[in-house]
Design a protein around this motif. Structure first.
Motif, PDB file in Angstrom:
ATOM      1  N   VAL A  78      28.450   5.439 -39.220  1.00 54.58           N
ATOM      2  CA  VAL A  78      27.433   4.421 -39.433  1.00 54.58           C
ATOM      3  C   VAL A  78      27.898   3.074 -38.876  1.00 54.58           C
ATOM      4  O   VAL A  78      27.086   2.225 -38.537  1.00 54.58           O
ATOM      5  CB  VAL A  78      27.114   4.298 -40.944  1.00 54.58           C
ATOM      6  N   PHE A  79      29.196   2.875 -38.768  1.00 53.32           N
ATOM      7  CA  PHE A  79      29.769   1.589 -38.366  1.00 53.32           C
ATOM      8  C   PHE A  79      30.427   1.686 -36.994  1.00 53.32           C
ATOM      9  O   PHE A  79      30.930   2.727 -36.609  1.00 53.32           O
ATOM     10  CB  PHE A  79      30.806   1.144 -39.404  1.00 53.32           C
ATOM     11  N   ASP A  80      30.416   0.558 -36.280  1.00 53.71           N
ATOM     12  CA  ASP A  80      31.092   0.527 -34.987  1.00 53.71           C
ATOM     13  C   ASP A  80      31.981  -0.696 -34.805  1.00 53.71           C
ATOM     14  O   ASP A  80      32.581  -0.884 -33.761  1.00 53.71           O
ATOM     15  CB  ASP A  80      30.084   0.632 -33.835  1.00 53.71           C
ATOM     16  N   CYS A  81      32.079  -1.537 -35.840  1.00 55.98           N
ATOM     17  CA  CYS A  81      32.862  -2.765 -35.703  1.00 55.98           C
ATOM     18  C   CYS A  81      33.384  -3.202 -37.073  1.00 55.98           C
ATOM     19  O   CYS A  81      32.709  -3.017 -38.087  1.00 55.98           O
ATOM     20  CB  CYS A  81      31.981  -3.854 -35.088  1.00 55.98           C
ATOM     21  N   VAL A  82      34.577  -3.780 -37.068  1.00 67.42           N
ATOM     22  CA  VAL A  82      35.190  -4.320 -38.284  1.00 67.42           C
ATOM     23  C   VAL A  82      35.541  -5.775 -38.027  1.00 67.42           C
ATOM     24  O   VAL A  82      36.200  -6.092 -37.030  1.00 67.42           O
ATOM     25  CB  VAL A  82      36.477  -3.555 -38.671  1.00 67.42           C
ATOM     26  N   GLU A  83      35.086  -6.657 -38.905  1.00 69.12           N
ATOM     27  CA  GLU A  83      35.510  -8.054 -38.862  1.00 69.12           C
ATOM     28  C   GLU A  83      36.644  -8.206 -39.865  1.00 69.12           C
ATOM     29  O   GLU A  83      36.466  -7.947 -41.054  1.00 69.12           O
ATOM     30  CB  GLU A  83      34.348  -8.984 -39.191  1.00 69.12           C
ATOM     31  N   VAL A  84      37.812  -8.600 -39.368  1.00 65.55           N
ATOM     32  CA  VAL A  84      39.008  -8.726 -40.199  1.00 65.55           C
ATOM     33  C   VAL A  84      39.184 -10.195 -40.579  1.00 65.55           C
ATOM     34  O   VAL A  84      39.382 -11.046 -39.708  1.00 65.55           O
ATOM     35  CB  VAL A  84      40.260  -8.211 -39.456  1.00 65.55           C
ATOM     36  N   ALA A  85      39.084 -10.468 -41.877  1.00 66.09           N
ATOM     37  CA  ALA A  85      39.269 -11.827 -42.380  1.00 66.09           C
ATOM     38  C   ALA A  85      40.758 -12.129 -42.529  1.00 66.09           C
ATOM     39  O   ALA A  85      41.588 -11.216 -42.610  1.00 66.09           O
ATOM     40  CB  ALA A  85      38.564 -11.982 -43.722  1.00 66.09           C
ATOM     41  N   LEU A  86      41.075 -13.406 -42.572  1.00 67.01           N
ATOM     42  CA  LEU A  86      42.430 -13.839 -42.877  1.00 67.01           C
ATOM     43  C   LEU A  86      42.711 -13.464 -44.332  1.00 67.01           C
ATOM     44  O   LEU A  86      41.938 -13.800 -45.225  1.00 67.01           O
ATOM     45  CB  LEU A  86      42.533 -15.356 -42.684  1.00 67.01           C
ATOM     46  N   PHE A  87      43.768 -12.712 -44.573  1.00 68.89           N
ATOM     47  CA  PHE A  87      44.090 -12.301 -45.931  1.00 68.89           C
ATOM     48  C   PHE A  87      44.472 -13.534 -46.749  1.00 68.89           C
ATOM     49  O   PHE A  87      45.016 -14.496 -46.230  1.00 68.89           O
ATOM     50  CB  PHE A  87      45.213 -11.271 -45.936  1.00 68.89           C
TER      51      PHE A  87
END
Length: 160
Positions: free
Chosen positions: A7-16
């Motif tokens: 269902v997904f094709d992209c991940v936005e990675v936030a600053l931990f």
């Protein structure tokens, strides 16, 4: 619609993030001392490992001006650092027995960007306690990024 990798094709990675106020354990106190540049290194490492560990998935760094194009097909990955030890490669090599251990530990959380639906949440930890050359900081960071990407992959049912 079932929530799966397909269902997904992209991940936005936030600053931990780390606790900067109320500290309730020595692990949180260590995590609060992590340098800001190390948080950025972690963000890049996690994002860099996602396409390698999840075929067909892209990654973007939150806060860098470019995001994923479709919020319905985007996972937002956040993390809360719960423990951090910088470690010392020389101690790991020459002393051993856990001396100089490096540790990254985070509670990772993945949500669908469009509506915040929880997809996965769990703790991910990587330790470097030895090895014939003691392991280095970059290797530890890359291993941690890989473990977070694998956590995300395993947390989503896959039809790929």
């Amino acid at each position: 619609m079932p929530l799966s990798v397909a269902v997904f094709d992209c991940v936005e990675v936030a600053l931990f993030e780390v606790n900067q106020g109320l500290i309730s354990s020595k692990q949180e106190a260590r995590a609060a001392m992590i340098p800001a540049e190390k948080l950025a290194d972690i963000q890049r490492s996690v994002a860099g490992n996602i396409p390698d560990r999840i075929p067909g998935m892209r990654a973007a760094l939150v806060g860098h001006g470019v995001g994923c194009p479709d919020p319905q097909r985007t996972i937002l990955l956040t993390g809360h650092i719960i423990d951090f030890k910088k470690g010392n490669q020389a101690l790991r090599y020459f002393v051993g027995f856990g001396a100089g251990a490096q540790k990254f530990s985070v509670t990772a959380r993945a949500v669908r960007k469009s509506d915040g639906a929880l997809l996965a949440e769990g703790d991910v930890t990587d330790r470097k306690v030895g090895g014939w050359v003691g392991g280095n900081d970059d290797k530890g960071l890359d291993d941690f990024g890989e473990k977070v990407a694998v956590f995300l992959k395993r947390s989503l049912p896959s039809s790929r």
